[in-house]
Write an enzyme that holds these catalytic residues in place. Structure first.
Site, PDB file in Angstrom:
ATOM      1  N   THR A 119       0.856  -1.190   0.000  1.00 60.54           N
ATOM      2  CA  THR A 119       0.000   0.000   0.000  1.00 60.54           C
ATOM      3  C   THR A 119       0.888   1.234   0.000  1.00 60.54           C
ATOM      4  O   THR A 119       1.846   1.320   0.769  1.00 60.54           O
ATOM      5  CB  THR A 119      -0.937   0.003   1.223  1.00 60.54           C
ATOM      6  OG1 THR A 119      -1.852  -1.086   1.116  1.00 60.54           O
ATOM      7  CG2 THR A 119      -1.731   1.305   1.304  1.00 60.54           C
ATOM      8  N   ILE A 149       4.886  -1.173   2.960  1.00 64.42           N
ATOM      9  CA  ILE A 149       4.636   0.250   2.743  1.00 64.42           C
ATOM     10  C   ILE A 149       5.408   0.694   1.502  1.00 64.42           C
ATOM     11  O   ILE A 149       6.635   0.599   1.457  1.00 64.42           O
ATOM     12  CB  ILE A 149       5.080   1.081   3.966  1.00 64.42           C
ATOM     13  CG1 ILE A 149       4.227   0.734   5.195  1.00 64.42           C
ATOM     14  CG2 ILE A 149       5.005   2.575   3.649  1.00 64.42           C
ATOM     15  CD1 ILE A 149       2.759   1.099   5.069  1.00 64.42           C
ATOM     16  N   LYS A 150       4.676   1.186   0.510  1.00 66.15           N
ATOM     17  CA  LYS A 150       5.322   1.639  -0.722  1.00 66.15           C
ATOM     18  C   LYS A 150       5.700   3.113  -0.609  1.00 66.15           C
ATOM     19  O   LYS A 150       4.879   3.950  -0.264  1.00 66.15           O
ATOM     20  CB  LYS A 150       4.396   1.446  -1.932  1.00 66.15           C
ATOM     21  CG  LYS A 150       4.358   0.038  -2.456  1.00 66.15           C
ATOM     22  CD  LYS A 150       3.461  -0.082  -3.674  1.00 66.15           C
ATOM     23  CE  LYS A 150       4.159   0.318  -4.939  1.00 66.15           C
ATOM     24  NZ  LYS A 150       3.295   0.092  -6.133  1.00 66.15           N
ATOM     25  N   LEU A 151       6.945   3.379  -0.922  1.00 69.46           N
ATOM     26  CA  LEU A 151       7.472   4.741  -0.901  1.00 69.46           C
ATOM     27  C   LEU A 151       8.235   4.994  -2.191  1.00 69.46           C
ATOM     28  O   LEU A 151       8.944   4.106  -2.681  1.00 69.46           O
ATOM     29  CB  LEU A 151       8.438   4.920   0.279  1.00 69.46           C
ATOM     30  CG  LEU A 151       7.844   4.806   1.682  1.00 69.46           C
ATOM     31  CD1 LEU A 151       8.906   4.333   2.663  1.00 69.46           C
ATOM     32  CD2 LEU A 151       7.292   6.155   2.117  1.00 69.46           C
ATOM     33  N   VAL A 158       2.247   5.123   0.238  1.00 74.77           N
ATOM     34  CA  VAL A 158       2.174   6.422   0.913  1.00 74.77           C
ATOM     35  C   VAL A 158       1.871   7.475  -0.149  1.00 74.77           C
ATOM     36  O   VAL A 158       2.331   7.381  -1.282  1.00 74.77           O
ATOM     37  CB  VAL A 158       3.513   6.725   1.630  1.00 74.77           C
ATOM     38  CG1 VAL A 158       3.602   8.185   2.044  1.00 74.77           C
ATOM     39  CG2 VAL A 158       3.687   5.817   2.843  1.00 74.77           C
TER      40      VAL A 158
END
Length: 321
Positions: free
Chosen positions: A95, A131-133, A97
């Site tokens: 998912t 967590i996708k950044l 950010v």
């Protein structure tokens, strides 16, 4: 002979790059990746009609249509898509950010913690989430902090060796080097055509894979953004590959032989490198493709985030009428 998809599963963890519930149920990937574009598309399908209604009703209880409420409802919807996917795959769901936080380390950290807490409220533990950044310097530094807290990160929009080196130093759980978008840039820039073997995106991922394996770097390499099955086949053996349903279907229908192209047992020695912020920014400045595609990718994801929030605002307005 088994399909190329089944042969690929034997040597690479297959991930679905989609929010399509039916496709995920049918193709049975290990993990799923999402982004604002995928979330927006998923929310337009009947499968998420109830989730939209629930989120809008929740938003109404929070006080209406302020920017903060609209953003919170959009977040809730992104989590709804991720939670539905988590119920279908045994592994992880990525998912993202918000793209507009790509140059703000602290805000990215805060948002990531919020995403993890939101999943926990739905009974989904952090071990199931990535967590996708964006692979900006600020995004990579955010990942470094989050990893130290036990929150695993997927560094996306990665187009260069410099980004890969910085992600490794940050001990990122996983990187998503983009294949197809690199090819797009070179085709437009040079006017040339490329085979799977000469495809600049394939060459880039192979180079990153070799650097990581040669230096015992534990960060997972997950090739992403594929334009054709030739690119996928050219990276067979990569740690993970995240693939669209259309290309997964194509691989599933092909019973030809799939040759392994990447293996940790077959890498060339390569010196370990280190980059501080100045060196990272200079390397990016010198790489026109990586600079342009990173900026473009952030803009596109930010645009879809704005579209999602506009959709939410319209739904809240309609519910109030």
């Amino acid at each position: 002979m088994t399909s190329k998809l089944e042969q690929l599963r034997a040597i690479t963890t297959v991930v679905a790059d989609t929010g399509d519930i039916e496709a995920v149920a049918r193709l049975k990937p290990v993990d799923c990746t999402t982004n604002p574009t995928i979330v927006l598309k998923a929310l337009g399908t009947p499968a998420f009609a109830d989730a939209v209604k629930e989120a809008v009703a929740w938003g109404r209880k929070q006080g209406g249509q302020s920017d903060a409420v609209v953003a919170a409802v959009a977040d809730r919807l992104a989590i709804s898509v991720g939670a539905a996917l988590a119920g279908l795959v045994p592994g992880r769901v990525s998912t993202e950010v918000d793209a507009d936080l790509s140059f703000d380390t602290q805000a990215s950290i805060t948002k990531a913690r919020h995403i993890i807490a939101s999943y926990k409220e739905r009974g989904i533990e952090r071990e199931r989430i990535l967590i996708k950044l964006a692979s900006t310097w600020e995004g990579i530094k955010a990942a470094e902090v989050l990893q130290s807290e036990g929150i695993d990160c997927n560094l996306t929009l990665l187009f260069s060796q410099a980004q890969a080196i910085a992600c490794a130093e940050a001990k990122a759980f996983l990187i998503s080097p983009f294949v197809g978008r690199i090819l797009d840039w070179y085709k437009k820039s040079t006017g040339e055509t490329y085979t799977a073997e000469t495809d600049p995106g394939v060459v880039s991922v192979r180079s990153i894979y070799n650097y990581y394996k040669a230096n015992g770097i534990g960060t997972v390499v997950m090739g992403a953004s594929f334009r054709n099955v030739g690119e996928i086949e050219a990276l067979a053996g990569c740690d993970r590959l995240t693939i669209s349903p259309a290309l997964l279907e194509e691989l599933d229908k092909d019973n030809g032989k799939l040759e392994r192209k990447l293996s940790p047992d077959n890498v060339k020695a390569e010196a370990l490198q280190s980059l501080d912020e100045k060196a990272f920014r200079w390397a990016m400045n010198e790489d026109a493709m990586a600079t342009e595609k990173l900026s473009e990718g952030i803009r596109l994801f930010a645009k879809d985030l704005v579209t999602l929030r506009e959709m939410v605002r319209k739904e809240l307005t309609a519910a109030a009428a």
